[in-house]
Design a protein around this motif. Structure first.
Motif, PDB file in Angstrom:
ATOM      1  N   ASN A   1       0.848  -1.184   0.000  1.00 26.32           N
ATOM      2  CA  ASN A   1       0.000   0.000   0.000  1.00 26.32           C
ATOM      3  C   ASN A   1       0.882   1.232   0.000  1.00 26.32           C
ATOM      4  O   ASN A   1       1.929   1.251   0.651  1.00 26.32           O
ATOM      5  N   ALA A   2       0.445   2.250  -0.716  1.00 26.22           N
ATOM      6  CA  ALA A   2       1.186   3.502  -0.760  1.00 26.22           C
ATOM      7  C   ALA A   2       0.192   4.648  -0.724  1.00 26.22           C
ATOM      8  O   ALA A   2      -1.014   4.455  -0.927  1.00 26.22           O
ATOM      9  N   GLN A   3       0.706   5.842  -0.461  1.00 25.47           N
ATOM     10  CA  GLN A   3      -0.134   7.032  -0.436  1.00 25.47           C
ATOM     11  C   GLN A   3       0.599   8.155  -1.143  1.00 25.47           C
ATOM     12  O   GLN A   3       1.816   8.329  -0.962  1.00 25.47           O
ATOM     13  N   VAL A   4      -0.140   8.923  -1.951  1.00 24.85           N
ATOM     14  CA  VAL A   4       0.451  10.055  -2.668  1.00 24.85           C
ATOM     15  C   VAL A   4       0.841  11.109  -1.642  1.00 24.85           C
ATOM     16  O   VAL A   4       0.003  11.588  -0.874  1.00 24.85           O
ATOM     17  N   GLN A   5       2.121  11.462  -1.621  1.00 24.53           N
ATOM     18  CA  GLN A   5       2.620  12.476  -0.695  1.00 24.53           C
ATOM     19  C   GLN A   5       2.614  13.852  -1.347  1.00 24.53           C
ATOM     20  O   GLN A   5       2.223  14.831  -0.732  1.00 24.53           O
ATOM     21  N   SER A   6       3.064  13.923  -2.608  1.00 18.99           N
ATOM     22  CA  SER A   6       3.111  15.219  -3.273  1.00 18.99           C
ATOM     23  C   SER A   6       3.013  15.059  -4.785  1.00 18.99           C
ATOM     24  O   SER A   6       3.391  14.033  -5.343  1.00 18.99           O
ATOM     25  N   VAL A   7       2.477  16.106  -5.413  1.00 18.16           N
ATOM     26  CA  VAL A   7       2.378  16.188  -6.864  1.00 18.16           C
ATOM     27  C   VAL A   7       3.082  17.484  -7.258  1.00 18.16           C
ATOM     28  O   VAL A   7       2.726  18.559  -6.768  1.00 18.16           O
ATOM     29  N   ALA A   8       4.075  17.387  -8.132  1.00 16.90           N
ATOM     30  CA  ALA A   8       4.830  18.568  -8.534  1.00 16.90           C
ATOM     31  C   ALA A   8       3.923  19.560  -9.262  1.00 16.90           C
ATOM     32  O   ALA A   8       3.108  19.157 -10.100  1.00 16.90           O
ATOM     33  N   PRO A   9       4.058  20.848  -8.959  1.00 24.75           N
ATOM     34  CA  PRO A   9       3.222  21.845  -9.625  1.00 24.75           C
ATOM     35  C   PRO A   9       3.668  22.157 -11.054  1.00 24.75           C
ATOM     36  O   PRO A   9       2.904  22.703 -11.834  1.00 24.75           O
ATOM     37  N   ILE A  10       4.894  21.794 -11.384  1.00 28.33           N
ATOM     38  CA  ILE A  10       5.447  22.085 -12.709  1.00 28.33           C
ATOM     39  C   ILE A  10       5.940  20.792 -13.336  1.00 28.33           C
ATOM     40  O   ILE A  10       6.613  19.990 -12.699  1.00 28.33           O
ATOM     41  N   GLY A  11       5.602  20.593 -14.598  1.00 32.35           N
ATOM     42  CA  GLY A  11       6.011  19.392 -15.315  1.00 32.35           C
ATOM     43  C   GLY A  11       7.323  19.594 -16.051  1.00 32.35           C
ATOM     44  O   GLY A  11       7.855  20.703 -16.133  1.00 32.35           O
ATOM     45  N   THR A  12       7.826  18.505 -16.572  1.00 41.05           N
ATOM     46  CA  THR A  12       9.031  18.541 -17.405  1.00 41.05           C
ATOM     47  C   THR A  12       8.660  18.026 -18.787  1.00 41.05           C
ATOM     48  O   THR A  12       7.837  17.118 -18.923  1.00 41.05           O
ATOM     49  N   VAL A  13       9.269  18.610 -19.801  1.00 37.01           N
ATOM     50  CA  VAL A  13       8.981  18.215 -21.174  1.00 37.01           C
ATOM     51  C   VAL A  13      10.110  17.338 -21.676  1.00 37.01           C
ATOM     52  O   VAL A  13      11.276  17.732 -21.645  1.00 37.01           O
ATOM     53  N   THR A  14       9.772  16.131 -22.113  1.00 35.83           N
ATOM     54  CA  THR A  14      10.740  15.210 -22.695  1.00 35.83           C
ATOM     55  C   THR A  14      10.198  14.753 -24.034  1.00 35.83           C
ATOM     56  O   THR A  14       9.130  14.138 -24.097  1.00 35.83           O
TER      57      THR A  14
END
Length: 190
Positions: free
Chosen positions: A65-78
């Motif tokens: 089991n896991a829990q979402v701790q954080s979601v980055a506010p800015i993405g990266t483009v690849t």
């Protein structure tokens, strides 16, 4: 060190000049995090606090089991694709997980209990209308349905079917299983 842990790497020898390099690496195996990247089409559904199920390629048969701790506010483009880093904390660490193992995550973005489910293969879409074929008194009847949540195997039916209805799934082979038209039966249940 700011936390208890295990020294996992020593990067210098006695009498080496350290400079700005990292002298050693420590890990805390009691508090494990998993970092994943999600595409821009999925990120809007993910929020801190959501739960997830994790499996590891190296530990077959075990689910964590896991829990979402954080979601980055800015993405990266690849290569023209925007991805967002997401950090999850493993809840039931048992000592088998080692840093660097390949993890597979399934984040629960929405959940509904006690709903009618049918296989995705049973649903036909024409325009905006979704229909299924129901077997009623040995006749095949095309029935419009309303749908809700879906995954890669099943779709939630919100209206048009009842528990106990028999839905036919068209087969791609020539064997029929006793149902007219070469279809497979699926009995609706909760």
């Amino acid at each position: 060190a700011p936390f208890d842990g295990i020294v996992s790497a020593v990067n210098f020898n006695v009498s080496d000049s350290v400079g700005t390099g990292v002298a050693l690496t420590m890990v805390d195996l009691a508090t494990l995090q998993v970092k994943v990247t999600l595409s821009e089409v999925d990120i809007a559904k993910v929020k801190a606090g959501q739960t997830a199920q994790m499996t590891l390629d190296a530990l077959t048969g075990k689910t964590y089991n896991a829990q979402v701790q954080s979601v980055a506010p800015i993405g990266t483009v690849t290569q023209g694709v925007v991805n967002y880093p997401v950090t999850l904390v493993v809840q039931n660490v048992d000592g088998s997980i080692k840093p660097g193992m390949t993890a597979n995550m399934a984040i629960a973005v929405e959940r509904r209990d006690n709903v009618l489910l049918i296989p995705n293969r049973a649903v036909r879409t024409t325009g905006n209308q979704k229909t299924v074929t129901v077997l009623f008194k040995n006749e095949q009847i095309s029935t419009p349905i309303g749908t809700g949540l879906t995954n890669d195997q099943f779709v939630e039916v919100t209206n048009g079917l009842n528990e106990g209805d028999v839905v036919l799934i068209q087969q791609t082979t020539t064997r029929g299983g006793g149902v007219p038209g070469g279809a497979q039966q699926f009995i609706i249940g909760r």
